[in-house]
Design a protein around this motif. Structure first.
Motif, PDB file in Angstrom:
ATOM      1  N   LEU A 112       0.885  -1.239   0.016  1.00 56.24           N
ATOM      2  CA  LEU A 112      -0.135   0.169   0.062  1.00 56.24           C
ATOM      3  C   LEU A 112       0.924   1.297   0.101  1.00 56.24           C
ATOM      4  O   LEU A 112       0.612   2.232  -0.665  1.00 56.24           O
ATOM      5  CB  LEU A 112      -0.980  -0.058   1.207  1.00 56.24           C
ATOM      6  CG  LEU A 112      -1.954   1.133   1.104  1.00 56.24           C
ATOM      7  CD1 LEU A 112      -3.049   0.699  -0.014  1.00 56.24           C
ATOM      8  CD2 LEU A 112      -2.733   1.101   2.399  1.00 56.24           C
ATOM      9  N   MET A 113       2.053   1.382   0.638  1.00 55.73           N
ATOM     10  CA  MET A 113       3.011   2.381   0.675  1.00 55.73           C
ATOM     11  C   MET A 113       3.455   2.793  -0.830  1.00 55.73           C
ATOM     12  O   MET A 113       3.625   3.960  -1.034  1.00 55.73           O
ATOM     13  CB  MET A 113       4.067   2.070   1.736  1.00 55.73           C
ATOM     14  CG  MET A 113       4.913   3.459   1.970  1.00 55.73           C
ATOM     15  SD  MET A 113       3.998   4.462   2.884  1.00 55.73           S
ATOM     16  CE  MET A 113       5.163   5.946   3.151  1.00 55.73           C
ATOM     17  N   ARG A 114       3.788   1.556  -1.457  1.00 58.97           N
ATOM     18  CA  ARG A 114       4.259   1.606  -2.961  1.00 58.97           C
ATOM     19  C   ARG A 114       3.195   2.296  -3.765  1.00 58.97           C
ATOM     20  O   ARG A 114       3.299   3.170  -4.393  1.00 58.97           O
ATOM     21  CB  ARG A 114       4.538   0.413  -3.201  1.00 58.97           C
ATOM     22  CG  ARG A 114       5.538   0.461  -4.770  1.00 58.97           C
ATOM     23  CD  ARG A 114       5.719  -0.806  -5.259  1.00 58.97           C
ATOM     24  NE  ARG A 114       4.855  -1.912  -5.527  1.00 58.97           N
ATOM     25  CZ  ARG A 114       4.767  -2.731  -4.847  1.00 58.97           C
ATOM     26  NH1 ARG A 114       5.289  -2.976  -3.634  1.00 58.97           N
ATOM     27  NH2 ARG A 114       3.712  -3.657  -5.010  1.00 58.97           N
ATOM     28  N   HIS A 115       1.975   1.644  -3.442  1.00 58.09           N
ATOM     29  CA  HIS A 115       0.856   2.407  -4.261  1.00 58.09           C
ATOM     30  C   HIS A 115       0.284   3.828  -3.911  1.00 58.09           C
ATOM     31  O   HIS A 115       0.279   4.727  -4.935  1.00 58.09           O
ATOM     32  CB  HIS A 115      -0.571   1.353  -3.920  1.00 58.09           C
ATOM     33  CG  HIS A 115      -0.325   0.221  -4.496  1.00 58.09           C
ATOM     34  ND1 HIS A 115      -1.247  -0.746  -4.618  1.00 58.09           N
ATOM     35  CD2 HIS A 115       0.634  -0.508  -5.437  1.00 58.09           C
ATOM     36  CE1 HIS A 115      -1.113  -1.971  -5.243  1.00 58.09           C
ATOM     37  NE2 HIS A 115       0.184  -1.718  -5.520  1.00 58.09           N
ATOM     38  N   TYR A 116       0.640   4.259  -2.630  1.00 58.77           N
ATOM     39  CA  TYR A 116       0.544   5.580  -2.146  1.00 58.77           C
ATOM     40  C   TYR A 116       1.526   6.498  -2.969  1.00 58.77           C
ATOM     41  O   TYR A 116       1.013   7.440  -3.481  1.00 58.77           O
ATOM     42  CB  TYR A 116       0.912   5.718  -0.704  1.00 58.77           C
ATOM     43  CG  TYR A 116       0.469   7.117  -0.148  1.00 58.77           C
ATOM     44  CD1 TYR A 116      -0.119   7.879  -0.646  1.00 58.77           C
ATOM     45  CD2 TYR A 116       1.272   7.412   1.035  1.00 58.77           C
ATOM     46  CE1 TYR A 116      -0.141   9.093   0.247  1.00 58.77           C
ATOM     47  CE2 TYR A 116       1.117   8.497   1.707  1.00 58.77           C
ATOM     48  CZ  TYR A 116       0.526   9.494   1.061  1.00 58.77           C
ATOM     49  OH  TYR A 116       0.461  10.745   1.651  1.00 58.77           O
ATOM     50  N   ARG A 117       2.937   6.025  -3.185  1.00 63.54           N
ATOM     51  CA  ARG A 117       3.645   6.794  -3.637  1.00 63.54           C
ATOM     52  C   ARG A 117       3.556   6.729  -5.189  1.00 63.54           C
ATOM     53  O   ARG A 117       3.605   7.872  -5.770  1.00 63.54           O
ATOM     54  CB  ARG A 117       5.152   6.238  -3.717  1.00 63.54           C
ATOM     55  CG  ARG A 117       6.278   6.841  -3.916  1.00 63.54           C
ATOM     56  CD  ARG A 117       7.387   6.340  -4.193  1.00 63.54           C
ATOM     57  NE  ARG A 117       8.836   7.080  -4.744  1.00 63.54           N
ATOM     58  CZ  ARG A 117       8.736   7.762  -5.755  1.00 63.54           C
ATOM     59  NH1 ARG A 117       8.046   7.336  -6.803  1.00 63.54           N
ATOM     60  NH2 ARG A 117       9.955   8.678  -6.053  1.00 63.54           N
ATOM     61  N   ASP A 118       2.927   5.840  -5.601  1.00 63.88           N
ATOM     62  CA  ASP A 118       2.492   5.817  -7.121  1.00 63.88           C
ATOM     63  C   ASP A 118       1.535   6.822  -7.534  1.00 63.88           C
ATOM     64  O   ASP A 118       1.175   7.525  -8.538  1.00 63.88           O
ATOM     65  CB  ASP A 118       2.120   4.300  -7.590  1.00 63.88           C
ATOM     66  CG  ASP A 118       3.021   3.531  -7.745  1.00 63.88           C
ATOM     67  OD1 ASP A 118       4.381   3.883  -7.738  1.00 63.88           O
ATOM     68  OD2 ASP A 118       2.850   2.344  -7.801  1.00 63.88           O
ATOM     69  N   ALA A 119       0.528   6.769  -6.463  1.00 61.27           N
ATOM     70  CA  ALA A 119      -0.624   7.775  -6.552  1.00 61.27           C
ATOM     71  C   ALA A 119      -0.318   9.288  -6.564  1.00 61.27           C
ATOM     72  O   ALA A 119      -0.532  10.036  -7.312  1.00 61.27           O
ATOM     73  CB  ALA A 119      -1.718   7.384  -5.501  1.00 61.27           C
TER      74      ALA A 119
END
Length: 257
Positions: free
Chosen positions: A167-174
């Motif tokens: 989720l942290m990686r997806h947050y960064r992607d967002a």
């Protein structure tokens, strides 16, 4: 890797905020995005400290309390962006999760698990909808939901004992998508006063992340700067001030430090 002290992250956040509101940025560029930035900064602190392990339940509870306080401060900013129909469902979800967030410390275990998964789901869907949109204002509005949903989801997952890496990686992607997709665009041209021998004028016409047209100028009169001069970076900061793009850029810079 050693744990970064909270004071270090706070100082970095202040430095980035100072850069975003640099000397060439007009006074009116001061805006309400700072509380939203604080949400991201607070949760980055929580993630950084939690990833090192060794914290007591009391210490984690304090970090969660700090996150709740940051979200409280940002709530009014998020609610001002409830008018875009395309973004409204996820802005509404953000509002609902802000309300629920206050009770995270008294959730029973299964309730906490269910809620952590629900808010994670809403964060991921909001990011997917952002990527499918084309309207800049709607994207800017939805950015505020993203800035709230992901930090709440990450905090909930820490509290529930769930993993946060994906989720942290997806947050960064967002955040990266927000920075790239609604970046201000500017064109510059000599101003009408420029032919005057004692005047230097360049007019910068920019499209802000929320779709507004904003105008800045480099204006020098008899060798004295009255406005500007703008650099490409300070022009971006001025055109992007007060938008979810500015928040995403700040938090992303902190992630990369």
């Amino acid at each position: 890797m050693g744990r970064k002290p909270i004071r270090g992250l706070a100082a970095a956040a202040l430095a980035v905020t100072m850069a975003v509101s640099g000397a060439a940025t007009p006074a009116h560029a001061a805006d309400g995005t700072v509380p939203v930035q604080r949400v991201g900064v607070t949760v980055l602190q929580l993630m950084n400290m939690f990833s090192d392990g060794g914290f007591t339940p009391e210490e984690i509870a304090q970090l969660v309390t700090d996150a709740i306080g940051a979200v409280d401060d940002a709530e009014s900013v998020v609610l001002t962006h409830m008018d875009a129909l395309a973004a409204a469902p996820w802005l509404g979800a953000a509002r609902a999760h802000i309300v629920e967030f206050h009770d995270i410390e008294i959730f029973e275990e299964e309730t906490l698990w269910d809620w952590a998964m629900a808010v994670s789901h809403d964060a991921e869907v909001a990011a997917a909808v952002f990527n499918a949109m084309t309207d800049r204002k709607a994207r800017n509005d939805l950015g505020y939901a993203i800035h709230t949903l992901y930090p709440i989801a990450l905090t909930a997952r820490v509290k529930a004992g769930f993993g946060t890496t994906t989720l942290m990686r997806h947050y960064r992607d967002a955040l990266q998508s927000i920075v790239e997709e609604i970046k201000p665009t500017c064109t510059s041209a000599p101003g009408e006063l420029d032919p005057h021998p004692s005047i230097y004028q360049v007019v910068h016409t920019c499209t802000a992340p929320d779709g507004r047209q904003v105008v800045f100028q480099d204006y020098q009169y008899f060798g004295e700067w009255r406005d500007g001069p703008y650099t490409p970076e300070s022009l971006l900061n001025a055109a992007g001030a007060g938008t979810s793009w500015a928040v995403a850029r700040t938090v992303l810079q902190l992630m990369d430090n």
